[in-house]
Scaffold this active site. Sequence first.
Site, PDB file in Angstrom:
ATOM      1  N   GLY A  50       0.659  -1.179   0.027  1.00 24.12           N
ATOM      2  CA  GLY A  50      -0.102   0.140   0.078  1.00 24.12           C
ATOM      3  C   GLY A  50       0.770   1.365   0.182  1.00 24.12           C
ATOM      4  O   GLY A  50       0.451   2.399  -0.507  1.00 24.12           O
ATOM      5  N   GLU A 105       3.644   4.219   6.007  1.00 24.50           N
ATOM      6  CA  GLU A 105       2.405   3.252   5.960  1.00 24.50           C
ATOM      7  C   GLU A 105       1.269   4.210   5.070  1.00 24.50           C
ATOM      8  O   GLU A 105       1.350   5.486   5.042  1.00 24.50           O
ATOM      9  CB  GLU A 105       1.837   3.100   7.290  1.00 24.50           C
ATOM     10  CG  GLU A 105       0.852   2.272   7.530  1.00 24.50           C
ATOM     11  CD  GLU A 105       0.941   0.992   6.976  1.00 24.50           C
ATOM     12  OE1 GLU A 105       0.894   1.010   5.664  1.00 24.50           O
ATOM     13  OE2 GLU A 105       0.519   0.078   7.557  1.00 24.50           O
ATOM     14  N   ASP A 106       0.318   3.407   4.421  1.00 26.47           N
ATOM     15  CA  ASP A 106      -0.723   4.004   3.608  1.00 26.47           C
ATOM     16  C   ASP A 106      -1.733   4.556   4.592  1.00 26.47           C
ATOM     17  O   ASP A 106      -2.146   5.669   4.340  1.00 26.47           O
ATOM     18  CB  ASP A 106      -1.182   3.011   2.667  1.00 26.47           C
ATOM     19  CG  ASP A 106      -1.568   1.640   2.961  1.00 26.47           C
ATOM     20  OD1 ASP A 106      -1.450   1.197   4.292  1.00 26.47           O
ATOM     21  OD2 ASP A 106      -1.906   0.777   2.491  1.00 26.47           O
ATOM     22  N   ASP A 109      -5.444   1.814  11.054  1.00 25.82           N
ATOM     23  CA  ASP A 109      -6.891   1.538  11.283  1.00 25.82           C
ATOM     24  C   ASP A 109      -6.853   1.009  12.515  1.00 25.82           C
ATOM     25  O   ASP A 109      -6.861   1.856  13.587  1.00 25.82           O
ATOM     26  CB  ASP A 109      -7.553   0.593  10.158  1.00 25.82           C
ATOM     27  CG  ASP A 109      -8.996   0.348  10.457  1.00 25.82           C
ATOM     28  OD1 ASP A 109      -9.380   1.108  11.259  1.00 25.82           O
ATOM     29  OD2 ASP A 109      -9.329  -0.608   9.547  1.00 25.82           O
ATOM     30  N   LYS A 137      -7.246   6.456  10.232  1.00 18.78           N
ATOM     31  CA  LYS A 137      -8.745   6.450  10.687  1.00 18.78           C
ATOM     32  C   LYS A 137      -8.660   6.030  12.355  1.00 18.78           C
ATOM     33  O   LYS A 137      -8.653   4.925  12.801  1.00 18.78           O
ATOM     34  CB  LYS A 137      -9.355   4.819  10.108  1.00 18.78           C
ATOM     35  CG  LYS A 137      -9.651   4.910   8.830  1.00 18.78           C
ATOM     36  CD  LYS A 137     -10.569   3.642   8.771  1.00 18.78           C
ATOM     37  CE  LYS A 137     -10.311   3.130   7.056  1.00 18.78           C
ATOM     38  NZ  LYS A 137     -10.779   1.730   7.060  1.00 18.78           N
ATOM     39  N   PHE A 158     -14.436   2.355   4.614  1.00 18.02           N
ATOM     40  CA  PHE A 158     -13.420   1.548   3.774  1.00 18.02           C
ATOM     41  C   PHE A 158     -13.106   2.471   2.503  1.00 18.02           C
ATOM     42  O   PHE A 158     -13.804   2.856   1.589  1.00 18.02           O
ATOM     43  CB  PHE A 158     -13.872   0.279   3.219  1.00 18.02           C
ATOM     44  CG  PHE A 158     -12.759  -0.432   2.747  1.00 18.02           C
ATOM     45  CD1 PHE A 158     -11.881  -1.321   3.598  1.00 18.02           C
ATOM     46  CD2 PHE A 158     -12.737  -0.718   1.419  1.00 18.02           C
ATOM     47  CE1 PHE A 158     -10.870  -1.852   3.124  1.00 18.02           C
ATOM     48  CE2 PHE A 158     -11.896  -1.764   0.885  1.00 18.02           C
ATOM     49  CZ  PHE A 158     -10.761  -2.308   1.859  1.00 18.02           C
ATOM     50  N   VAL A 159     -11.781   2.757   2.414  1.00 16.05           N
ATOM     51  CA  VAL A 159     -10.995   3.594   1.293  1.00 16.05           C
ATOM     52  C   VAL A 159     -10.393   2.711   0.267  1.00 16.05           C
ATOM     53  O   VAL A 159      -9.723   1.699   0.652  1.00 16.05           O
ATOM     54  CB  VAL A 159     -10.381   4.661   1.688  1.00 16.05           C
ATOM     55  CG1 VAL A 159     -11.404   5.720   2.388  1.00 16.05           C
ATOM     56  CG2 VAL A 159      -9.271   4.331   2.805  1.00 16.05           C
ATOM     57  N   ASP A 165      -6.119  -0.707  -1.334  1.00 16.65           N
ATOM     58  CA  ASP A 165      -6.864  -1.982  -2.224  1.00 16.65           C
ATOM     59  C   ASP A 165      -7.908  -2.610  -1.685  1.00 16.65           C
ATOM     60  O   ASP A 165      -8.371  -2.423  -0.439  1.00 16.65           O
ATOM     61  CB  ASP A 165      -5.682  -3.183  -2.544  1.00 16.65           C
ATOM     62  CG  ASP A 165      -5.620  -4.029  -1.120  1.00 16.65           C
ATOM     63  OD1 ASP A 165      -5.256  -3.473  -0.129  1.00 16.65           O
ATOM     64  OD2 ASP A 165      -5.748  -5.284  -1.184  1.00 16.65           O
ATOM     65  N   ARG A 171      -5.726  -0.210  -6.420  1.00 11.23           N
ATOM     66  CA  ARG A 171      -4.358   0.422  -5.991  1.00 11.23           C
ATOM     67  C   ARG A 171      -4.179   1.485  -6.893  1.00 11.23           C
ATOM     68  O   ARG A 171      -3.387   2.576  -6.610  1.00 11.23           O
ATOM     69  CB  ARG A 171      -3.408  -0.302  -5.593  1.00 11.23           C
ATOM     70  CG  ARG A 171      -3.596  -1.519  -4.643  1.00 11.23           C
ATOM     71  CD  ARG A 171      -2.355  -2.125  -4.202  1.00 11.23           C
ATOM     72  NE  ARG A 171      -2.126  -3.458  -3.594  1.00 11.23           N
ATOM     73  CZ  ARG A 171      -2.183  -3.613  -2.302  1.00 11.23           C
ATOM     74  NH1 ARG A 171      -2.234  -2.580  -1.570  1.00 11.23           N
ATOM     75  NH2 ARG A 171      -2.408  -4.542  -1.784  1.00 11.23           N
TER      76      ARG A 171
HETATM   77  P1  IMP Z   1      -4.487  -2.023  10.762  1.00 19.53           P
HETATM   78  O1  IMP Z   1      -3.375  -3.190  11.271  1.00 19.53           O
HETATM   79  O2  IMP Z   1      -5.876  -2.319  11.145  1.00 19.53           O
HETATM   80  O3  IMP Z   1      -4.098  -0.578  11.561  1.00 19.53           O
HETATM   81  O4  IMP Z   1      -4.360  -2.102   9.383  1.00 19.53           O
HETATM   82  C1  IMP Z   1      -3.426  -1.535   8.586  1.00 19.53           C
HETATM   83  C2  IMP Z   1      -3.676  -1.936   7.131  1.00 19.53           C
HETATM   84  O5  IMP Z   1      -4.745  -2.434   6.598  1.00 19.53           O
HETATM   85  C3  IMP Z   1      -3.024  -1.096   6.140  1.00 19.53           C
HETATM   86  O6  IMP Z   1      -1.673  -1.015   5.913  1.00 19.53           O
HETATM   87  C4  IMP Z   1      -3.996  -1.431   5.093  1.00 19.53           C
HETATM   88  O7  IMP Z   1      -3.082  -2.087   4.075  1.00 19.53           O
HETATM   89  C5  IMP Z   1      -5.078  -1.891   5.364  1.00 19.53           C
HETATM   90  N1  IMP Z   1      -6.426  -1.032   5.494  1.00 19.53           N
HETATM   91  C6  IMP Z   1      -6.862  -0.674   6.608  1.00 19.53           C
HETATM   92  N2  IMP Z   1      -8.112   0.032   6.213  1.00 19.53           N
HETATM   93  C7  IMP Z   1      -7.897   0.096   5.070  1.00 19.53           C
HETATM   94  C8  IMP Z   1      -8.990   0.524   3.880  1.00 19.53           C
HETATM   95  O8  IMP Z   1      -9.960   1.552   4.357  1.00 19.53           O
HETATM   96  N3  IMP Z   1      -8.749   0.424   2.574  1.00 19.53           N
HETATM   97  C9  IMP Z   1      -7.894  -0.415   2.328  1.00 19.53           C
HETATM   98  N4  IMP Z   1      -7.070  -1.078   3.205  1.00 19.53           N
HETATM   99  C10 IMP Z   1      -7.015  -0.735   4.631  1.00 19.53           C
HETATM  100 MG    MG Z   2      -0.865  -1.626   4.119  1.00 16.79          MG
END
Ligand code: IMP
Ligand code: MG
Length: 190
Positions: A50, A105-106, A109, A137, A158-159, A165, A171
């Site tokens: 990402g 990081e992209d 969440d 987020k 969800f984006v 992706d 992407r």
């Molecule tokens: P986390 O571990 O829940 O913070 O998630 C991080 C990873 O989940 C990110 O690096 C993204 O690859 C993926 N992710 C989280 N939210 C989204 C979204 O809204 N769209 C797409 N990928 C997401």
């Molecule tokens: Mg990611």
Amino acid sequence: MKTHPLVKKILFNQEEIDKRTSELATEIESYYRQQNVKDNTVIIVGLLKGCVPFMANFIKHFNHECQTEYMVVSSYMGGTKTSGEPKINLDLNLSIKDKHVLIIEDIIDSGITLNYIKKYISFKGAKEVKIVTLLDKKEGRVVPIKSDWVGFEIANEFVIGYGLDYDERLRNLPYIAVCDVEKIENWKWK
Ligand code: IMP
Ligand code: MG
């Protein structure tokens, strides 16, 4: 430019992303100029896949000595919900001992991925681990982790696009958009 049919709403266009990315790069490089950075070199670690568009853009604006490295960490199993425990599928090859590490990081969440990776990189002997994320987020947070620099804060939706992706797709959209999640579940990719 035609908007993809699975887009509910465009949040940030290319121009807005470029502007914010260059602001972040300027801010971050001036931070490192004030630190005593070992070998004057920052190790930038991108979390694939990402990070690709954001990191490509970021490093063009980042005017400080750096080495680039990548990790593949999986936590999303293809869909729109997180799976919990992250897994390292591609590890670091550069030595990060006593180094200043900047993770790119992209999106954050739940924070589970970054929390895990930040600890992992610290454990490997980095002097300091900082994080820059394009999107945050905040509402989705399950573990308390803060990004040092954030491009944009967004709501818990969800984006897609600009590296983000759905099942490895979308992407390539040149903007960040809220995904039409009802439509996507039965979408025919033809
Ligand atoms: P986390 O571990 O829940 O913070 O998630 C991080 C990873 O989940 C990110 O690096 C993204 O690859 C993926 N992710 C989280 N939210 C989204 C979204 O809204 N769209 C797409 N990928 C997401
Ligand atoms: Mg990611």
